[in-house]
Design a protein around this motif. Structure first.
Motif, mmCIF file in Angstrom:
data_model
loop_
_atom_site.group_PDB
_atom_site.id
_atom_site.type_symbol
_atom_site.label_atom_id
_atom_site.label_comp_id
_atom_site.label_asym_id
_atom_site.label_seq_id
_atom_site.Cartn_x
_atom_site.Cartn_y
_atom_site.Cartn_z
ATOM 1 N N LEU A 119 0.820 -1.210 0.000
ATOM 2 C CA LEU A 119 0.000 0.000 0.000
ATOM 3 C C LEU A 119 0.853 1.260 0.000
ATOM 4 C CD1 LEU A 119 -2.743 -1.150 2.545
ATOM 5 C CD2 LEU A 119 -2.870 -1.140 0.047
ATOM 6 N N GLU A 120 1.990 1.230 0.706
ATOM 7 C CA GLU A 120 2.859 2.409 0.715
ATOM 8 C C GLU A 120 3.487 2.665 -0.647
ATOM 9 O OE1 GLU A 120 4.502 3.771 4.981
ATOM 10 O OE2 GLU A 120 5.738 2.301 3.905
ATOM 11 N N ASN A 121 3.598 1.616 -1.451
ATOM 12 C CA ASN A 121 4.098 1.787 -2.810
ATOM 13 C C ASN A 121 2.985 2.136 -3.788
ATOM 14 O OD1 ASN A 121 7.161 0.989 -3.395
ATOM 15 N ND2 ASN A 121 6.441 -0.153 -1.590
ATOM 16 N N GLU A 122 1.845 2.508 -3.242
ATOM 17 C CA GLU A 122 0.691 2.984 -4.010
ATOM 18 C C GLU A 122 0.215 1.949 -5.021
ATOM 19 O OE1 GLU A 122 1.967 6.698 -5.653
ATOM 20 O OE2 GLU A 122 1.770 7.756 -3.747
ATOM 21 N N LEU A 123 0.255 0.677 -4.576
ATOM 22 C CA LEU A 123 -0.260 -0.401 -5.403
ATOM 23 C C LEU A 123 -1.677 -0.755 -4.982
ATOM 24 C CD1 LEU A 123 2.833 -2.803 -5.524
ATOM 25 C CD2 LEU A 123 2.081 -1.197 -7.278
ATOM 26 N N LEU A 124 -2.457 -1.194 -5.933
ATOM 27 C CA LEU A 124 -3.797 -1.678 -5.639
ATOM 28 C C LEU A 124 -3.688 -3.085 -5.056
ATOM 29 C CD1 LEU A 124 -5.591 -0.551 -8.931
ATOM 30 C CD2 LEU A 124 -5.509 0.662 -6.736
ATOM 31 N N ALA A 125 -4.475 -3.349 -4.027
ATOM 32 C CA ALA A 125 -4.476 -4.663 -3.395
ATOM 33 C C ALA A 125 -5.894 -5.039 -3.018
ATOM 34 C CB ALA A 125 -3.572 -4.679 -2.167
ATOM 35 N N ARG A 126 -6.147 -6.341 -2.948
ATOM 36 C CA ARG A 126 -7.470 -6.858 -2.627
ATOM 37 C C ARG A 126 -7.331 -7.976 -1.606
ATOM 38 N NH1 ARG A 126 -10.871 -5.286 -6.873
ATOM 39 N NH2 ARG A 126 -12.364 -6.989 -6.543
ATOM 40 N N VAL A 127 -8.362 -8.155 -0.788
ATOM 41 C CA VAL A 127 -8.376 -9.236 0.183
ATOM 42 C C VAL A 127 -9.503 -10.197 -0.181
ATOM 43 C CG1 VAL A 127 -9.837 -7.902 1.785
ATOM 44 C CG2 VAL A 127 -8.546 -9.882 2.620
ATOM 45 N N ALA A 128 -9.188 -11.475 -0.157
ATOM 46 C CA ALA A 128 -10.180 -12.499 -0.467
ATOM 47 C C ALA A 128 -11.004 -12.783 0.782
ATOM 48 C CB ALA A 128 -9.487 -13.770 -0.952
ATOM 49 N N THR A 129 -12.302 -12.580 0.702
ATOM 50 C CA THR A 129 -13.167 -12.842 1.852
ATOM 51 C C THR A 129 -13.677 -14.283 1.853
ATOM 52 O OG1 THR A 129 -15.129 -12.064 0.658
ATOM 53 C CG2 THR A 129 -13.889 -10.429 1.939
ATOM 54 N N ARG A 130 -13.305 -15.038 0.816
ATOM 55 C CA ARG A 130 -13.602 -16.463 0.755
ATOM 56 C C ARG A 130 -12.341 -17.195 0.321
ATOM 57 N NH1 ARG A 130 -18.291 -16.431 -3.448
ATOM 58 N NH2 ARG A 130 -17.759 -18.668 -3.521
ATOM 59 N N PRO A 131 -12.262 -18.497 0.531
ATOM 60 C CA PRO A 131 -11.066 -19.227 0.086
ATOM 61 C C PRO A 131 -10.850 -19.106 -1.416
ATOM 62 C CG PRO A 131 -12.334 -20.545 1.623
ATOM 63 C CD PRO A 131 -13.179 -19.353 1.309
ATOM 64 N N LEU A 132 -9.574 -19.109 -1.815
ATOM 65 C CA LEU A 132 -9.193 -18.975 -3.214
ATOM 66 C C LEU A 132 -8.566 -20.266 -3.724
ATOM 67 C CD1 LEU A 132 -7.392 -15.495 -3.420
ATOM 68 C CD2 LEU A 132 -9.535 -16.111 -4.535
ATOM 69 N N ASN A 133 -8.841 -20.595 -4.965
ATOM 70 C CA ASN A 133 -8.178 -21.706 -5.637
ATOM 71 C C ASN A 133 -7.568 -21.135 -6.908
ATOM 72 O OD1 ASN A 133 -9.207 -24.081 -3.942
ATOM 73 N ND2 ASN A 133 -11.108 -23.055 -4.517
ATOM 74 N N VAL A 134 -6.245 -21.026 -6.918
ATOM 75 C CA VAL A 134 -5.596 -20.277 -7.992
ATOM 76 C C VAL A 134 -4.555 -21.127 -8.691
ATOM 77 C CG1 VAL A 134 -5.953 -18.069 -6.801
ATOM 78 C CG2 VAL A 134 -3.820 -19.338 -6.436
ATOM 79 N N ALA A 135 -4.297 -20.748 -9.946
ATOM 80 C CA ALA A 135 -3.233 -21.358 -10.735
ATOM 81 C C ALA A 135 -2.019 -20.447 -10.687
ATOM 82 C CB ALA A 135 -3.699 -21.560 -12.178
ATOM 83 N N THR A 136 -0.863 -21.025 -10.401
ATOM 84 C CA THR A 136 0.366 -20.244 -10.305
ATOM 85 C C THR A 136 1.435 -20.868 -11.191
ATOM 86 O OG1 THR A 136 1.476 -21.462 -8.518
ATOM 87 C CG2 THR A 136 -0.237 -19.887 -7.885
#
Length: 886
Positions: free
Chosen positions: A545-562
């Motif tokens: 946040l201090e680097n002025e980046l957009l960020a989001r928080v997942a309010t439910r579990p996430l299943n992601v491909a990395t």
């Protein structure tokens, strides 16, 4: 003739003593200051080549306070001139002031000092019973100035150092030959600097003893504590501050037989020193230690008796909490003695016990310091024998103990395990990696994130104190907390292993925990994501946040491909997309590398926004991942606010999480720019009858989107002025509120209302929660519960007023269990009143939020396990919704 006869009769009567002439009555006024003119004993001579403190400073001790740089300069100068002393800087305070450590002994002992230390330490190791201590010096530790406001406890170090360096005579020669004296000056230079600045600012040429004078009205809390408002005399065990870590390294390096701790107390008292209240001694302290303590202080008693000085012991103070300077030694093979002088709060003050002077306190502390080192030498052989037997007996008790080891685990958070093991290792408690996965008492412990602490160690008694719970007590009065079981405070899973469950093969390699470092993340073309469980995840988010980046928080579990496969991530995971960012992708990747290296957070490089479980599952761009806004918080402080609570918040945010925090006095809020702040934090304090003119502006600010956080005693006031506030002009709301109030039940007559006065203190103590651990249930699906895998959670509690639930069925994030007492003293009345009540409430109010903590989740800086609750209140305060109105 008649006149002559009368004259003769008078003469006869006068001769017989029947008639006397009245003599004029003369009152001789004594200046009590004269009793303290002579700082040094008249029968002691001194080396004239060693400057006195007065000669070095240019003023008499007690005429004005000694500044830290003057103390440092004097000690260093004396050490240069004396072959009896050595001095080193063992650490620095937060404000970069040096902490000096002085070793005083005979020149002959100095020549073989490391040999003496090694032999002395060997007494507390396995095999110590085989060591001959006949000619071994006793080791005495004298510490000054742990509470900066108690300045005579700092200034007394100067005549004591002078005495050690320059005194002549059989007594000092015997002390130097038969002992090693360790002096720490001063423990808390930052707090002491605050006190001196105040006294210098309001002290004049004339001494003003009037207690109403400004010189005496310093808010002692600001100078008692260190830079972050921590009470360093509660840090002997906890070691969260640089000052305590510095002196405890030396303390354990030497393992003194006698530790002497100097303080000041209220001006209305006389002079106190241990023994403390007999029924309030920690049950793990051997009786022999108390016997030695009582014998040790006889030299101080003799000195005070010789001058007719008032003193007392056995009242007020105790030796229960082992994290204080006079109690910690009692569980470490030695004896600790607390000395308390009546504070003058300046240079002199009028009290009900007469005029008290600053010089008097310096002199008494100095002279009892000398008496203490003489007492230790008188008891040299009993002390050394006791030290050896203490540790030998500890090993024997460990071998007979039903508990053979403790296993602890911090799944997915190596930082908390690091802090825990580091603390134990600092206190000479050996920790080891768990060699293999085990299940014990219904808990699964994986070898990768677990450690084992065998109890068969010389520190067995301290291990018991840190791991065991206690709910039954001989005395219900406590000078400090009644429990300090460490694993719950660190949020660790743990269990005891009995003889049937323990195998020596479970002990892996020694655990010397480095700060966790994660593997550098791959480059992502879509987004980066990291989980919220690790302790420093909030610091990582702050970097984003201090680097002025957009960020989001997942309010439910996430299943992601990395880039390294599919990952299932828990609620609270932080997503940093590349989309719409005003920073280059290469710069974002560099920041993610810093997070992995410096915060120990594993960062995943996502390859797509699609869920790995199909289109119906959560996508990172959907509404269940909430945008997070930067935090700009204001922390309310001031004379009526609990400074300890405020300091713990400040330290957590500033020192650990690298988050800026504005500090503002409570009485200076009317003219702030409210729109500048996203959060306003009200620590505990005195809020009774508090009616500020800015209360309406606070409500408006919350309605417009601000978050207000209240803790402990701030909660009732904050509720009354936000979510429970009723407009006095809204008659309909007032009537409805009156209808909702329950009729109070008729109180049963109290048949025990009349009590003996002698039971007053005990009766009142029974209704106080001086510091207990409560079991509670956490809704970890709520954003304020993110980062916690289990619903079960432990909280430190030291207030007794229950917090009422709101009408919102989703508003209680944490509630105490029906049987809430896990460890510590709580009366049956308080237990029943608090069972099942809320411990954390989160409510939306307009576009803002109101968050209420019944307890302090940051207590003394060592409750790592609940710190995240507070940090969630900062970052996720608007990540939850109010209930939909029907």
């Amino acid at each position: 003739m008649r006149f002559q006869m009368l004259t003769a009769l008078v003469a006869i009567l006068m001769t017989c003593g029947s008639v006397t002439h009245a003599q004029p009555h003369t009152t001789l006024t004594l200046d009590v200051r004269a009793a303290d003119i002579d700082m040094y004993a008249p029968d002691v001579s001194f080396d004239e080549t060693i400057p006195t403190p007065e000669a070095f400073l240019g003023f008499k001790l007690g005429d004005e306070p000694v500044r830290h740089h003057q103390l440092v300069g004097y000690i260093q100068r004396v050490a240069e001139l004396s072959d009896r002393l050595s001095v080193e800087t063992i650490g620095y305070s937060h404000e970069r002031r040096p902490i000096l450590f002085v070793v005083a002994t005979s020149p002959g002992n100095h020549a073989r000092l490391e040999e003496i230390r090694t032999q002395h330490v060997a007494l507390s190791e396995p095999g110590g019973t085989q060591i001959d201590s006949k000619d071994m010096p006793v080791v005495t530790w004298v510490n000054y100035g742990v509470h900066g406001a108690e300045a005579s406890a700092m200034d007394a170090s100067l005549p004591f150092i002078y005495h050690l360096a320059a005194a002549h005579g059989d007594s000092i020669e015997r002390v130097l030959a038969d002992s090693v004296v360790l002096v720490t000056a001063v423990f808390n230079p930052d707090g002491n600097a605050q006190r001196i600045a105040w006294v210098d600012a309001y002290g004049g040429k004339r001494r003003i003893a009037d207690p109403a004078h400004m010189e005496h009205l310093l808010d002692w809390r600001f100078s008692r504590t260190n830079h972050y408002f921590f009470d360093l005399n509660r840090q002997w065990l906890l070691l969260t501050q640089p000052e305590s870590r510095a002196w405890m390294r030396k303390w354990h390096e030497w393992r003194p037989n006698l530790t002497v701790d100097y303080h000041e107390m209220g001006p209305a008292n006389t002079y106190y020193f241990h023994p403390g209240v007999s029924t309030r001694t920690n049950p793990l302290v051997p009786e022999r230690a108390e016997e030695l303590l009582a014998k040790t202080v006889r030299t101080s008693q003799d000195f005070l008796d010789s001058e007719g000085r008032l003193y007392y012991h056995g009242e007020g103070f105790d030796n229960f909490y082992v994290g204080k300077g006079s109690t910690f030694p009692l569980l470490n093979g030695g004896v600790g003695v607390l000395y308390e002088a009546s504070a003058t709060l300046g240079r002199e003050i009028e009290t009900r016990n007469g005029l008290r002077t600053y010089r008097e306190n310096i002199r008494k502390h100095y002279r009892t310091s000398v008496a203490s080192i003489e007492g230790a030498v008188d008891l040299r052989q009993p002390y050394l024998t006791y030290q050896r037997e203490f540790y030998a007996n500890a090993l024997e008790e460990a071998n007979n103990s039903k508990t053979k080891a403790w296993v602890v685990s911090a799944a997915d958070d190596p930082a908390r395990l690091h802090f825990f093991a580091d603390l134990l290792n600092d206190h000479r408690i050996k920790t080891y990696r768990l060699s293999r996965d085990i299940a014990a008492n219904g808990v699964q412990f994986d070898s990768g994130d677990s450690l084992i602490v065998p109890v068969s160690q010389t520190q067995f008694r301290l291990i018991r104190s840190l791991f065991e719970t206690l709910t039954e007590f001989e005395d219900s009065t406590f000078y400090d907390v009644s429990t300090w079981t460490l694993p719950p405070a660190f949020g660790l899973d743990y269990t005891a292993l009995s003889g049937r469950e323990f195998r020596s093969t479970l002990i892996g390699e020694a655990f010397a925990p480095p700060m966790p470092v994660a593997e550098p993340p791959d480059v992502s073309t879509y987004a980066y994501v990291f989980e919220w469980e690790p302790y420093f995840a909030p610091r990582a988010l702050q970097r984003v946040l201090e680097n002025e980046l957009l960020a989001r928080v997942a309010t439910r579990p996430l299943n992601v491909a990395t880039t390294r496969g599919e990952h299932n991530l828990a609620r609270g995971s932080i997503v940093v997309p590349l989309d719409r960012q005003e920073r280059r992708p290469s710069d974002i990747h560099k920041l993610m590398q810093s997070i992995a290296a410096e915060d120990g957070i594993r960062v995943h490089a996502m390859t797509t926004g699609r869920s790995t479980t199909g289109p119906v599952d959560l996508n990172v761009g959907g509404p269940s991942t909430r945008p997070i806004e930067p935090v700009n918080a204001l922390l309310v402080i001031g004379n009526t606010v609990d400074l300890y609570d405020a300091g713990e918040i400040w330290h957590l945010a500033d020192a650990r999480m690298n988050m800026p925090l504005t500090l503002r006095p409570r009485d200076k809020l009317v003219d702030i720019d409210w729109n500048r702040y996203t959060h306003m934090i009200f620590p505990s304090g005195d809020y009774e009858n508090f009616a500020p003119e800015w209360a309406g502006r606070l409500r408006t600010w919350v309605a417009e989107g601000g978050t207000v956080i209240g803790m402990r005693k701030a909660v009732p006031w904050l509720r009354a002025n936000t979510i429970d506030w009723v407009d006095p002009h809204d008659l309909e709301a007032i009537v409805q509120g009156e209808k909702n109030e329950l009729e109070p039940e008729d109180a049963a007559p109290d048949e025990s209302a009349r009590l003996p006065y002698q039971d007053k203190s005990t009766h009142e103590a029974e209704h106080v929660i001086g510091g207990a651990i409560f079991a509670a249930d956490l809704d970890n699906s709520h954003p304020l519960g993110f980062g916690y895998q289990d619903r079960s959670i432990f909280l430190h509690k030291n207030t007794k007023t229950p917090m009422d639930a709101t009408e919102n069925p989703f508003g209680t994030v944490i509630a105490y269990t029906d049987e809430p007492i896990y460890s510590g003293y709580v009366s049956d009345e308080n237990r029943d009143a608090l069972a099942g009540t809320p411990a954390l409430i989160a409510e939306r109010s307009g576009r803002g939020s109101v968050i209420l903590f019944a307890d302090n989740p940051n207590f003394r800086g060592y409750w790592y396990g609940t710190n995240k609750l507070f940090l969630n209140a900062l970052f996720f305060s608007r990540a939850f919704d109010p209930p939909v109105e029907n």
